[in-house]
Design a protein around this motif. Sequence first.
Motif, PDB file in Angstrom:
ATOM      1  N   GLY A 199      13.147   3.929  -9.036  1.00 18.76           N
ATOM      2  CA  GLY A 199      13.779   2.612  -9.006  1.00 18.76           C
ATOM      3  C   GLY A 199      14.359   2.294 -10.369  1.00 18.76           C
ATOM      4  O   GLY A 199      14.643   3.187 -11.166  1.00 18.76           O
ATOM      5  N   TRP A 200      14.534   1.036 -10.664  1.00 20.30           N
ATOM      6  CA  TRP A 200      15.080   0.582 -11.944  1.00 20.30           C
ATOM      7  C   TRP A 200      13.941   0.346 -12.912  1.00 20.30           C
ATOM      8  O   TRP A 200      13.118  -0.538 -12.689  1.00 20.30           O
ATOM      9  N   GLU A 201      13.882   1.121 -13.971  1.00 19.83           N
ATOM     10  CA  GLU A 201      12.793   1.020 -14.936  1.00 19.83           C
ATOM     11  C   GLU A 201      13.269   0.423 -16.243  1.00 19.83           C
ATOM     12  O   GLU A 201      14.285   0.814 -16.793  1.00 19.83           O
ATOM     13  N   GLY A 202      12.481  -0.533 -16.733  1.00 19.85           N
ATOM     14  CA  GLY A 202      12.738  -1.151 -18.031  1.00 19.85           C
ATOM     15  C   GLY A 202      11.783  -0.576 -19.063  1.00 19.85           C
ATOM     16  O   GLY A 202      11.211   0.495 -18.867  1.00 19.85           O
ATOM     17  N   ASN A 203      11.583  -1.293 -20.132  1.00 15.76           N
ATOM     18  CA  ASN A 203      10.669  -0.848 -21.181  1.00 15.76           C
ATOM     19  C   ASN A 203       9.220  -0.856 -20.725  1.00 15.76           C
ATOM     20  O   ASN A 203       8.372  -0.219 -21.336  1.00 15.76           O
ATOM     21  N   CYS A 204       8.908  -1.599 -19.689  1.00 15.29           N
ATOM     22  CA  CYS A 204       7.519  -1.742 -19.248  1.00 15.29           C
ATOM     23  C   CYS A 204       7.243  -1.028 -17.937  1.00 15.29           C
ATOM     24  O   CYS A 204       6.301  -0.279 -17.825  1.00 15.29           O
ATOM     25  N   ASP A 205       8.031  -1.285 -16.938  1.00 19.38           N
ATOM     26  CA  ASP A 205       7.751  -0.739 -15.614  1.00 19.38           C
ATOM     27  C   ASP A 205       8.993  -0.898 -14.749  1.00 19.38           C
ATOM     28  O   ASP A 205      10.043  -1.352 -15.215  1.00 19.38           O
ATOM     29  N   THR A 206       8.839  -0.565 -13.484  1.00 19.62           N
ATOM     30  CA  THR A 206       9.937  -0.722 -12.535  1.00 19.62           C
ATOM     31  C   THR A 206      10.140  -2.202 -12.248  1.00 19.62           C
ATOM     32  O   THR A 206       9.180  -2.935 -12.033  1.00 19.62           O
ATOM     33  N   GLY A 207      11.396  -2.632 -12.258  1.00 14.83           N
ATOM     34  CA  GLY A 207      11.707  -4.031 -12.003  1.00 14.83           C
ATOM     35  C   GLY A 207      12.244  -4.251 -10.607  1.00 14.83           C
ATOM     36  O   GLY A 207      12.658  -3.312  -9.926  1.00 14.83           O
ATOM     37  N   GLU A 208      12.213  -5.506 -10.201  1.00 14.77           N
ATOM     38  CA  GLU A 208      12.795  -5.881  -8.920  1.00 14.77           C
ATOM     39  C   GLU A 208      13.485  -7.232  -9.068  1.00 14.77           C
ATOM     40  O   GLU A 208      13.052  -8.080  -9.846  1.00 14.77           O
ATOM     41  N   ILE A 209      14.572  -7.393  -8.344  1.00 13.90           N
ATOM     42  CA  ILE A 209      15.263  -8.680  -8.345  1.00 13.90           C
ATOM     43  C   ILE A 209      14.492  -9.598  -7.409  1.00 13.90           C
ATOM     44  O   ILE A 209      14.394  -9.343  -6.214  1.00 13.90           O
ATOM     45  N   THR A 210      13.909 -10.648  -7.969  1.00 13.70           N
ATOM     46  CA  THR A 210      13.079 -11.557  -7.188  1.00 13.70           C
ATOM     47  C   THR A 210      13.793 -12.860  -6.840  1.00 13.70           C
ATOM     48  O   THR A 210      13.360 -13.580  -5.950  1.00 13.70           O
ATOM     49  N   THR A 211      14.858 -13.167  -7.560  1.00 11.39           N
ATOM     50  CA  THR A 211      15.666 -14.359  -7.278  1.00 11.39           C
ATOM     51  C   THR A 211      17.122 -13.970  -7.425  1.00 11.39           C
ATOM     52  O   THR A 211      17.499 -13.277  -8.378  1.00 11.39           O
ATOM     53  N   TYR A 212      17.947 -14.413  -6.489  1.00 11.89           N
ATOM     54  CA  TYR A 212      19.385 -14.155  -6.544  1.00 11.89           C
ATOM     55  C   TYR A 212      20.084 -15.361  -5.928  1.00 11.89           C
ATOM     56  O   TYR A 212      20.215 -15.477  -4.711  1.00 11.89           O
ATOM     57  N   LYS A 213      20.430 -16.326  -6.785  1.00  7.00           N
ATOM     58  CA  LYS A 213      21.080 -17.544  -6.314  1.00  7.00           C
ATOM     59  C   LYS A 213      21.690 -18.255  -7.517  1.00  7.00           C
ATOM     60  O   LYS A 213      21.475 -17.877  -8.663  1.00  7.00           O
ATOM     61  N   ASP A 214      22.435 -19.295  -7.266  1.00  2.00           N
ATOM     62  CA  ASP A 214      23.050 -20.098  -8.324  1.00  2.00           C
ATOM     63  C   ASP A 214      21.999 -21.051  -8.881  1.00  2.00           C
ATOM     64  O   ASP A 214      21.648 -22.042  -8.254  1.00  2.00           O
ATOM     65  N   LEU A 215      21.497 -20.753 -10.063  1.00  4.27           N
ATOM     66  CA  LEU A 215      20.441 -21.581 -10.665  1.00  4.27           C
ATOM     67  C   LEU A 215      20.980 -22.830 -11.358  1.00  4.27           C
ATOM     68  O   LEU A 215      20.277 -23.828 -11.453  1.00  4.27           O
ATOM     69  N   ASN A 216      22.202 -22.774 -11.886  1.00  5.29           N
ATOM     70  CA  ASN A 216      22.714 -23.890 -12.692  1.00  5.29           C
ATOM     71  C   ASN A 216      23.896 -24.617 -12.049  1.00  5.29           C
ATOM     72  O   ASN A 216      24.609 -25.357 -12.721  1.00  5.29           O
ATOM     73  N   SER A 217      24.107 -24.417 -10.772  1.00  5.34           N
ATOM     74  CA  SER A 217      25.142 -25.128  -9.995  1.00  5.34           C
ATOM     75  C   SER A 217      26.548 -24.963 -10.557  1.00  5.34           C
ATOM     76  O   SER A 217      27.358 -25.886 -10.502  1.00  5.34           O
ATOM     77  N   ASP A 218      26.860 -23.758 -11.074  1.00  7.99           N
ATOM     78  CA  ASP A 218      28.213 -23.505 -11.556  1.00  7.99           C
ATOM     79  C   ASP A 218      29.044 -22.716 -10.550  1.00  7.99           C
ATOM     80  O   ASP A 218      30.185 -22.349 -10.821  1.00  7.99           O
ATOM     81  N   GLY A 219      28.482 -22.460  -9.356  1.00  6.08           N
ATOM     82  CA  GLY A 219      29.192 -21.729  -8.317  1.00  6.08           C
ATOM     83  C   GLY A 219      29.085 -20.217  -8.437  1.00  6.08           C
ATOM     84  O   GLY A 219      29.663 -19.498  -7.626  1.00  6.08           O
ATOM     85  N   LEU A 220      28.353 -19.732  -9.433  1.00  3.75           N
ATOM     86  CA  LEU A 220      28.185 -18.294  -9.642  1.00  3.75           C
ATOM     87  C   LEU A 220      26.718 -17.915  -9.461  1.00  3.75           C
ATOM     88  O   LEU A 220      25.823 -18.716  -9.734  1.00  3.75           O
ATOM     89  N   LYS A 221      26.490 -16.694  -9.024  1.00  2.00           N
ATOM     90  CA  LYS A 221      25.122 -16.226  -8.795  1.00  2.00           C
ATOM     91  C   LYS A 221      24.399 -15.957 -10.118  1.00  2.00           C
ATOM     92  O   LYS A 221      25.013 -15.613 -11.126  1.00  2.00           O
ATOM     93  N   ASP A 222      23.111 -16.106 -10.084  1.00  2.00           N
ATOM     94  CA  ASP A 222      22.220 -15.748 -11.182  1.00  2.00           C
ATOM     95  C   ASP A 222      21.109 -14.909 -10.568  1.00  2.00           C
ATOM     96  O   ASP A 222      20.832 -15.004  -9.373  1.00  2.00           O
ATOM     97  N   ALA A 223      20.478 -14.086 -11.379  1.00  2.00           N
ATOM     98  CA  ALA A 223      19.417 -13.220 -10.877  1.00  2.00           C
ATOM     99  C   ALA A 223      18.221 -13.275 -11.813  1.00  2.00           C
ATOM    100  O   ALA A 223      18.375 -13.418 -13.024  1.00  2.00           O
TER     101      ALA A 223
END
Length: 156
Positions: free
Chosen positions: A46-70
């Motif tokens: 999978g996708w590994e960072g400096n610590c371990d394998t990561g996962e996308i746990t949130t995928y939505k517009d967090l700041n209401s600018d019309g663009l996705k955030d993860a």
Amino acid sequence: MKTTILTLSALALLSTNTFAETKPNVSAKEASQIFKVAGFAKTKNGWEGNCDTGEITTYKDLNSDGLKDAVISDYSTMCYGNTGVGYHIISQQKNGTWKKIFENAGIPTFLKTKGKDGWPDIENGGPGFCFAVYRWNGQKYDVNRYEYNGKACSLN
């Protein structure tokens, strides 16, 4: 006895369905861009960072600018101590590229209060009873206050 077993089975099934988290639906192309910006590398596991394998746990517009955030979460007591989890917030830009906004050890809870540009305050949870709340100042997230269950607290 039979009724008790059926009731317990029904409760177990209900709780499994009620509390089951659904993984965000992110295309492979976008996931690749998001992970790369956060410093993760694709491996056979999978996708590994400096610590371990990561996962996308949130995928939505967090700041209401019309663009996705993860939000990418990765888990490791070696990296993150007793909390055992860290997170990376990645934001889509107007030109379609992605940018790392913030990363930290802890469990992010996005609050209703907001900083500049509509970014939600983040309660940085983990073990304990008084958590840092970070606020976006237009450039970065900085500690704004400390709270526990929505009430001010102090680390002293």
